[in-house]
Write a protein that holds these residues in place. Structure first.
Motif, mmCIF file in Angstrom:
data_model
loop_
_atom_site.group_PDB
_atom_site.id
_atom_site.type_symbol
_atom_site.label_atom_id
_atom_site.label_comp_id
_atom_site.label_asym_id
_atom_site.label_seq_id
_atom_site.Cartn_x
_atom_site.Cartn_y
_atom_site.Cartn_z
ATOM 1 N N PRO A 155 0.804 -1.222 0.000
ATOM 2 C CA PRO A 155 0.000 0.000 0.000
ATOM 3 C C PRO A 155 0.836 1.271 0.000
ATOM 4 C CG PRO A 155 0.061 -0.962 2.189
ATOM 5 C CD PRO A 155 0.703 -1.966 1.273
ATOM 6 N N VAL A 156 0.243 2.336 -0.502
ATOM 7 C CA VAL A 156 0.769 3.677 -0.288
ATOM 8 C C VAL A 156 0.285 4.114 1.087
ATOM 9 C CG1 VAL A 156 0.631 6.097 -1.022
ATOM 10 C CG2 VAL A 156 0.841 4.269 -2.733
ATOM 11 N N VAL A 157 1.159 4.711 1.881
ATOM 12 C CA VAL A 157 0.799 5.139 3.235
ATOM 13 C C VAL A 157 0.833 6.660 3.301
ATOM 14 C CG1 VAL A 157 1.462 5.105 5.669
ATOM 15 C CG2 VAL A 157 1.620 3.013 4.303
ATOM 16 N N LEU A 158 -0.254 7.240 3.777
ATOM 17 C CA LEU A 158 -0.370 8.689 3.902
ATOM 18 C C LEU A 158 -0.381 9.095 5.369
ATOM 19 C CD1 LEU A 158 -1.107 11.611 3.014
ATOM 20 C CD2 LEU A 158 -3.504 10.856 2.937
ATOM 21 N N GLY A 159 0.516 10.000 5.750
ATOM 22 C CA GLY A 159 0.479 10.588 7.080
ATOM 23 C C GLY A 159 -0.543 11.713 7.095
ATOM 24 N N PHE A 160 -1.542 11.610 7.985
ATOM 25 C CA PHE A 160 -2.697 12.503 7.924
ATOM 26 C C PHE A 160 -2.871 13.268 9.227
ATOM 27 C CE2 PHE A 160 -7.116 13.763 7.674
ATOM 28 C CZ PHE A 160 -7.347 13.936 6.325
ATOM 29 N N ALA A 254 5.221 -0.778 3.087
ATOM 30 C CA ALA A 254 4.658 0.223 2.179
ATOM 31 C C ALA A 254 5.449 0.300 0.882
ATOM 32 C CB ALA A 254 4.639 1.592 2.848
ATOM 33 N N SER A 255 4.773 0.673 -0.198
ATOM 34 C CA SER A 255 5.479 0.945 -1.453
ATOM 35 C C SER A 255 5.928 2.397 -1.511
ATOM 36 C CB SER A 255 4.577 0.637 -2.657
ATOM 37 O OG SER A 255 3.412 1.445 -2.643
ATOM 38 N N LEU A 256 5.223 3.260 -0.766
ATOM 39 C CA LEU A 256 5.556 4.681 -0.743
ATOM 40 C C LEU A 256 4.936 5.299 0.503
ATOM 41 C CD1 LEU A 256 6.731 7.163 -2.370
ATOM 42 C CD2 LEU A 256 4.415 7.473 -3.275
ATOM 43 N N ILE A 257 5.697 6.168 1.187
ATOM 44 C CA ILE A 257 5.179 6.944 2.313
ATOM 45 C C ILE A 257 4.972 8.383 1.819
ATOM 46 C CG2 ILE A 257 5.638 7.846 4.618
ATOM 47 C CD1 ILE A 257 5.235 4.923 4.743
#
Length: 293
Positions: A155-160, A254-257
């Protein structure tokens, strides 16, 4: 000016890992790949040395991007690879190159014995001042391989941050997951009640109430984005504790942070927030830093 996926290339294993990652990104986005090679002129006395004359400098400065471009064209024949060579200070040139980048990609060496990045002064300066997204791609500390081969199915991981959600940051993360055909995991960290710091007994009812409120705020903030991207699988994680710690933990799968950076145009003062700074230094997946107002 047409957009390109742009990568800073200096011939190091770190920059070559970044170039390979950038070529894959260019293929996903259907954009050309631009290799930017910055040459800093050496002091005049050194330049006049017999083995370090102008012709030698020109030969080596041209050889690095030419050979890299040949390798990338062979490995990614569907990507149009361009070369741009610029004389100047690397941080200034690359910050300028970011204006037309979609995104700008830089390499970073892995910390010896520790999962994470060693972000140099040039990389930090570019991240702190670029007004377009910058991606840091890690190369292994022993340079025998790279982390550019992270499975795209992760997954792509988003810091929110529910207190100040930004459309530019959120949109970048949603689109990155959609491009990769993978899911999006949204991670939100919130502070535990202050009594924990004072060693007092936990109030489980209060904890549950805060957790429910924080989770509801995250769900509400993401609602319009889920409607905009109905086919994208989105997982929500509202967790007690430091956001940076949770994002670093999530980077292992993750594939991308994706993290944000508030644009500050003042010459002095911090330009990278503490969460983004910690993630840059300790994440094991590529990190995209998205500037926003």
């Amino acid at each position: 000016m047409p957009r390109t996926v742009t990568v800073g290339l200096d011939g190091s294993p770190e920059s070559r890992a970044a170039a390979d990652w950038a070529a894959r990104e260019a293929k996903l986005r259907g954009l050309p790949l631009k290799l930017v090679n910055v040459w800093e002129p050496v002091p005049e006395p050194i330049a006049q040395a017999p083995l370090l004359g102008p012709e030698t400098h020109q030969h080596w400065s041209e050889r690095v991007p030419r050979e890299a471009a040949e390798e990338l064209r062979a490995a990614h024949p569907e990507v149009d690879v361009l070369i741009e060579q610029v004389t100047g200070r690397p941080a200034e040139v690359l910050t300028g190159a970011a204006k037309d980048a979609e995104p700008l990609v830089l390499g970073s060496r892995g910390l010896s014995g520790v999962g994470g990045f060693m972000v140099g002064s040039v990389g930090l300066a570019v991240v702190a001042h670029a007004e377009r997204p910058v991606v840091l791609v890690r190369a292994q500390g022993d340079t025998s391989g790279t982390d550019s081969d992270v499975p795209p199915s992760r997954p792509v991981v988003l810091g929110f941050d529910t207190r100040a959600p930004d459309d530019t940051l959120i949109g970048f993360a949603f689109e990155a997951a959609l491009l990769r055909g993978t899911s999006l995991r949204v991670v939100h960290g919130w502070d535990a009640p202050p009594y924990i710091a004072h060693g007092m007994a936990p109030d489980f009812e209060l904890n549950a109430q805060i957790a429910a409120e924080q989770g509801a705020a995250l769900t509400e903030a993401l609602r319009p984005w889920k409607l905009k991207f109905p086919d994208l699988e989105v997982a929500e994680d509202s967790l007690s504790g430091k956001a940076a710690d949770h994002l670093v933990d999530a980077s292992h799968e993750a594939s991308l942070i994706v993290v944000g950076r508030r644009i500050r145009r003042a010459a002095l003062g911090a330009h990278i927030g503490p969460v983004t700074h910690a993630v840059l230094h300790h994440a094991t997946a590529p990190v995209a830093v998205v500037p926003h107002d």
